[in-house]
Write a protein that holds these residues in place. Structure first.
Motif, PDB file in Angstrom:
ATOM      1  N   CYS A  59     -12.972   3.944   4.846  1.00 51.78           N
ATOM      2  CA  CYS A  59     -13.776   4.738   4.490  1.00 51.78           C
ATOM      3  C   CYS A  59     -13.338   5.384   2.905  1.00 51.78           C
ATOM      4  O   CYS A  59     -14.159   5.577   3.080  1.00 51.78           O
ATOM      5  CB  CYS A  59     -13.441   5.739   5.594  1.00 51.78           C
ATOM      6  N   GLY A  60     -12.257   4.570   2.737  1.00 50.70           N
ATOM      7  CA  GLY A  60     -12.153   4.656   1.355  1.00 50.70           C
ATOM      8  C   GLY A  60     -11.166   6.113   0.982  1.00 50.70           C
ATOM      9  O   GLY A  60     -10.798   6.855   0.017  1.00 50.70           O
ATOM     10  N   ARG A  61     -11.300   7.070   2.233  1.00 47.11           N
ATOM     11  CA  ARG A  61     -10.820   7.937   1.946  1.00 47.11           C
ATOM     12  C   ARG A  61      -8.882   8.115   1.657  1.00 47.11           C
ATOM     13  O   ARG A  61      -8.072   7.575   2.193  1.00 47.11           O
ATOM     14  CB  ARG A  61     -10.591   9.456   3.044  1.00 47.11           C
ATOM     15  N   PRO A  62      -8.430   8.238   0.413  1.00 49.46           N
ATOM     16  CA  PRO A  62      -7.193   9.116   0.366  1.00 49.46           C
ATOM     17  C   PRO A  62      -6.158   8.234   1.959  1.00 49.46           C
ATOM     18  O   PRO A  62      -6.222   9.164   2.581  1.00 49.46           O
ATOM     19  CB  PRO A  62      -6.647   9.838  -0.109  1.00 49.46           C
ATOM     20  N   LEU A  63      -5.119   7.669   1.643  1.00 56.25           N
ATOM     21  CA  LEU A  63      -4.376   7.770   2.658  1.00 56.25           C
ATOM     22  C   LEU A  63      -3.159   8.740   3.208  1.00 56.25           C
ATOM     23  O   LEU A  63      -2.584   9.014   1.505  1.00 56.25           O
ATOM     24  CB  LEU A  63      -3.542   5.989   2.858  1.00 56.25           C
ATOM     25  N   ASP A  64      -2.888   8.428   4.150  1.00 56.57           N
ATOM     26  CA  ASP A  64      -1.961   9.723   3.979  1.00 56.57           C
ATOM     27  C   ASP A  64      -0.473   8.834   4.429  1.00 56.57           C
ATOM     28  O   ASP A  64      -0.538   8.198   4.896  1.00 56.57           O
ATOM     29  CB  ASP A  64      -2.115  10.730   5.412  1.00 56.57           C
ATOM     30  N   GLY A  65       1.098   9.248   3.974  1.00 60.38           N
ATOM     31  CA  GLY A  65       2.120   8.764   4.488  1.00 60.38           C
ATOM     32  C   GLY A  65       2.766   9.870   5.109  1.00 60.38           C
ATOM     33  O   GLY A  65       2.956  10.486   5.398  1.00 60.38           O
ATOM     34  N   PHE A  66       3.551   9.080   6.431  1.00 61.87           N
ATOM     35  CA  PHE A  66       4.403   9.771   6.918  1.00 61.87           C
ATOM     36  C   PHE A  66       5.552   7.956   7.420  1.00 61.87           C
ATOM     37  O   PHE A  66       5.563   7.268   7.308  1.00 61.87           O
ATOM     38  CB  PHE A  66       4.178  10.067   8.360  1.00 61.87           C
ATOM     39  N   ARG A  67       6.710   8.749   7.825  1.00 60.53           N
ATOM     40  CA  ARG A  67       7.962   7.882   8.233  1.00 60.53           C
ATOM     41  C   ARG A  67       7.633   7.332   9.988  1.00 60.53           C
ATOM     42  O   ARG A  67       7.235   8.937   9.800  1.00 60.53           O
ATOM     43  CB  ARG A  67       9.226   8.368   7.766  1.00 60.53           C
ATOM     44  N   GLY A  68       7.971   6.703  10.518  1.00 60.13           N
ATOM     45  CA  GLY A  68       7.729   6.479  11.373  1.00 60.13           C
ATOM     46  C   GLY A  68       9.415   5.321  12.659  1.00 60.13           C
ATOM     47  O   GLY A  68       9.712   4.829  11.236  1.00 60.13           O
ATOM     48  N   ILE A  69       9.580   5.936  13.369  1.00 62.33           N
ATOM     49  CA  ILE A  69      10.302   4.750  14.306  1.00 62.33           C
ATOM     50  C   ILE A  69       9.773   4.044  15.494  1.00 62.33           C
ATOM     51  O   ILE A  69       9.277   4.053  16.315  1.00 62.33           O
ATOM     52  CB  ILE A  69      11.318   5.887  15.364  1.00 62.33           C
ATOM     53  N   VAL A  75       0.936  -0.849   0.150  1.00 60.71           N
ATOM     54  CA  VAL A  75      -0.140  -0.107   0.041  1.00 60.71           C
ATOM     55  C   VAL A  75       1.103   1.020  -0.231  1.00 60.71           C
ATOM     56  O   VAL A  75       1.858   1.769   0.969  1.00 60.71           O
ATOM     57  CB  VAL A  75      -0.915   0.342   1.307  1.00 60.71           C
ATOM     58  N   GLU A  76       0.203   2.306  -0.687  1.00 63.19           N
ATOM     59  CA  GLU A  76       1.249   3.191  -0.773  1.00 63.19           C
ATOM     60  C   GLU A  76      -0.130   4.511  -0.445  1.00 63.19           C
ATOM     61  O   GLU A  76      -0.939   4.791  -0.082  1.00 63.19           O
ATOM     62  CB  GLU A  76       1.874   3.608  -2.397  1.00 63.19           C
ATOM     63  N   PRO A  77       0.877   6.261  -0.266  1.00 66.76           N
ATOM     64  CA  PRO A  77      -0.469   6.446   0.332  1.00 66.76           C
ATOM     65  C   PRO A  77      -0.923   7.644  -1.199  1.00 66.76           C
ATOM     66  O   PRO A  77      -0.405   7.446  -2.226  1.00 66.76           O
ATOM     67  CB  PRO A  77       1.353   8.359   0.370  1.00 66.76           C
ATOM     68  N   GLY A  78      -1.876   7.379  -0.529  1.00 59.73           N
ATOM     69  CA  GLY A  78      -3.384   7.681  -1.878  1.00 59.73           C
ATOM     70  C   GLY A  78      -3.865   6.620  -2.257  1.00 59.73           C
ATOM     71  O   GLY A  78      -5.348   7.052  -3.090  1.00 59.73           O
ATOM     72  N   ASP A  79      -3.652   5.804  -1.701  1.00 60.44           N
ATOM     73  CA  ASP A  79      -4.486   4.630  -1.915  1.00 60.44           C
ATOM     74  C   ASP A  79      -5.771   4.862  -1.050  1.00 60.44           C
ATOM     75  O   ASP A  79      -5.632   5.589   0.097  1.00 60.44           O
ATOM     76  CB  ASP A  79      -3.860   3.039  -1.042  1.00 60.44           C
TER      77      ASP A  79
END
Length: 571
Positions: free
Chosen positions: A396-406, A387-391
């Motif tokens: 709920c079907g809303r575009p997913l946001d992406g971020f980096r985490g530890i 999965v990538e950001p925007g999918d």
């Protein structure tokens, strides 16, 4: 604590093997010293931060009903053989022998030992639930230790385990631990997110990771701002991708594609979209070769594929094995005409394609106009898309946001995976025997401190959140040989200590520039500078490390102002 009496030595040199900010700054600020690859000494300045975090962890876990113990780091092979992990765990498990040639391991985790303890003591449902934890050094023999405390071989970790009569009880403890972890990271003053995660080699039915958000994070995470769904990309799913336009599928054709191996080369040559290509990758597993199919514009989630297959090991097949299986070089594999002995798993997103293009299992050729029912062999459908950001969000079907985490914490519902294998049972109120459902709760102590630095730093050094700062206040005397200046600094230092403030007093006979550089580097939240020029005006200088805005304050008002600042910055 006076700096002249404290073991703290900073350095301007950047370690050559330091790839991330926290590693560089922890070395330069004198927090840790390297002993061997992935193995560090926690120096006094770093140990203070680790101990402050440990205190927060103990406070919140005990409030949630957990009890602390300490288990051995060296564990006998017999317990690991009983669970089956002696053979399964892999080379990360450091196996050792004692003088009698008996096998042991330096534990990376403690499911076996804790289960053995409980099975010896607990026999009735009346004694459950139980929740135990420890804070202890662990060892995992990483093939490439890196990033300092972020991925070391020896590391300080809190690991906890709960035992229950049923899944409902396990759910209660799991929720209690999840809430306790949230309180821990909130108390540390860290920005974090809780995400769904893969259970990995620990096993179990479900798990969540706690991610400290940082641009340098090694984990990719997606989340939905609308419904708050969040997961790392190894676990994340999507509601479904928009299907690309169908291509003509009246007849399958073999077309020459000389030298076009990659999806980009093929789509350019045939003047189609990459999403209209079915990309086929061959993997080796302990059960044989597997073909994984995904849209040409996307990547395969190897964790999801591994879980679907139910295998322990998954690696891309070598060029030799690809050629032997398909009769073609790498880049020309496809599901049409593929050897039926090769298991085929296709991502659900390619199911909607029509007239798709794929490798022809021969060099310099691809098929066009393909259909699943007509042209492909037996295919298993699964969600193996990375999965990538925007999918679309799966909920709920809303575009997913992406971020980096530890990743700094990870909790699991283990179920009865270990209790069944190690015969950890209890008798219910009717005298019937059952295996105990278990939970597992890990939190990286050193890793969390390193993640705090990744999230809180600037080009000059660390910017400590107050709860994790080795000291809360730094008193900096610019000319300790001046009796008046020294006396004023001594008095402020003594008053702060009387008020219960954790203070480091830089009483070294060093140039002001050196002291200021060190102050920025080690990152103590509040700084007090005592110098002859400001004292002549009846003030000393206060500043926050985060903004370094200077405030002139009368010496007799310093303590009240500092207490006010610390209260406001309590995390």
């Amino acid at each position: 604590m006076r700096w002249s009496q404290f073991y703290l030595f900073t350095t301007r040199e950047v370690p050559s093997d330091a790839e991330v900010v926290s590693h560089r700054l922890m070395i330069r600020s004198g927090m840790i010293k390297k002993v061997a690859a992935g193995i560090y000494t926690y120096m006094p300045y770093g140990w203070r931060s680790l101990q402050k975090l440990s205190t927060i962890v103990r406070r919140e876990l005990e409030a949630a009903g957990a009890t602390e113990l300490s288990m051995p780091a060296v564990q006998p092979a017999e317990l690991w053989e009983e669970s089956g992990r002696w053979q399964e765990y892999g080379k990360e498990l450091l196996r050792i022998q004692d003088r009698h040639n008996r096998d042991f391991c330096f534990a990376p985790t403690a499911e076996e030992v804790i289960t053995d303890i409980v099975r010896r003591d607990v026999s009735s449902y009346r004694q459950l639930p139980i929740n135990l934890y420890q804070i202890q050094e662990k060892f995992r023999d990483e093939i490439r230790p890196r990033f300092g405390l972020m991925r070391g071989r020896e590391f300080l970790m809190k690991d906890g385990y709960s035992f229950h009569t049923d899944d409902a009880s396990l759910d209660d403890s799991y929720q209690a631990m999840q809430q306790a972890y949230c309180r821990i990271f909130e108390a540390c003053g860290l920005e974090y997110s809780v995400v769904e995660a893969d259970t990995g080699n620990i096993g179990g039915s479900s798990s969540h990771e706690f991610m400290v958000l940082a641009e340098t994070g090694e984990s990719a995470v997606v989340r939905c701002a609308e419904c708050h769904y969040a997961a790392n990309t190894e676990k994340a799913t999507t509601r479904g991708l928009l299907a690309p336009p169908a291509l003509p599928a009246n007849e399958r054709q073999l077309v020459p594609t000389p030298g076009a191996k990659s999806v980009e080369e093929v789509s350019t040559l045939l003047q189609i979209e990459p999403s209209q290509v079915v990309k086929t990758l061959l993997y080796e597993t302990e059960d044989g070769l597997v073909a994984a199919l995904v849209r040409g514009d996307r990547e395969i989630n190897e964790i999801a594929l591994t879980n679907h297959l139910g295998v322990q090991h998954l690696t891309l097949a070598s060029e030799e094995k690809v050629r032997a299986a398909t009769g073609a070089p790498v880049g020309y594999a496809g599901p049409v005409g593929l050897d039926e002995s090769i298991r085929q798993v296709a991502d659900s997103s390619v199911r909607e394609l029509d007239g798709w293009v794929c490798g022809a299992n021969q060099g310099d050729a691809h098929y066009t106009g393909c259909r699943w029912e007509r042209d492909a062999g037996t295919v298993e459908w699964a969600d193996i898309l990375l999965v990538e950001p925007g999918d679309p969000c799966p909920k709920c079907g809303r575009p997913l946001d992406g971020f980096r985490g530890i990743e700094v914490g990870h909790i699991f519902k283990l179920g009865t995976k270990y209790s069944e294998k190690l015969s950890c049972t209890f008798l219910d109120n009717e005298g019937q025997s059952h295996s105990m459902p278990m939970g597992c709760y890990g939190l990286g102590i050193g890793r969390t401190v390193a993640a705090a630095i990744e999230q809180n730093h600037d080009e000059d050094g660390i910017i400590w959140p107050r709860p994790l700062a080795p000291f809360e206040v730094l008193v900096n005397v610019l000319n300790p040989k001046d009796p008046e200046v020294s006396a004023a600094a001594d008095a402020i230092y003594a008053s702060l200590r009387e008020a219960g403030v954790d203070v480091l007093y830089d009483d070294r006979d060093e140039r002001p520039g050196v002291k200021f550089k060190d102050a920025d580097l080690i990152g103590i939240p509040v700084r007090i500078v005592v110098g002859g020029r400001s004292l002549a005006q009846g003030t000393v200088e206060l500043s926050h490390r985060r903004d370094r805005e200077r405030h002139a304050v009368a010496p007799d008002a310093v303590v009240s102002r500092v207490l006010e600042w610390l209260s406001a910055d309590s995390g």
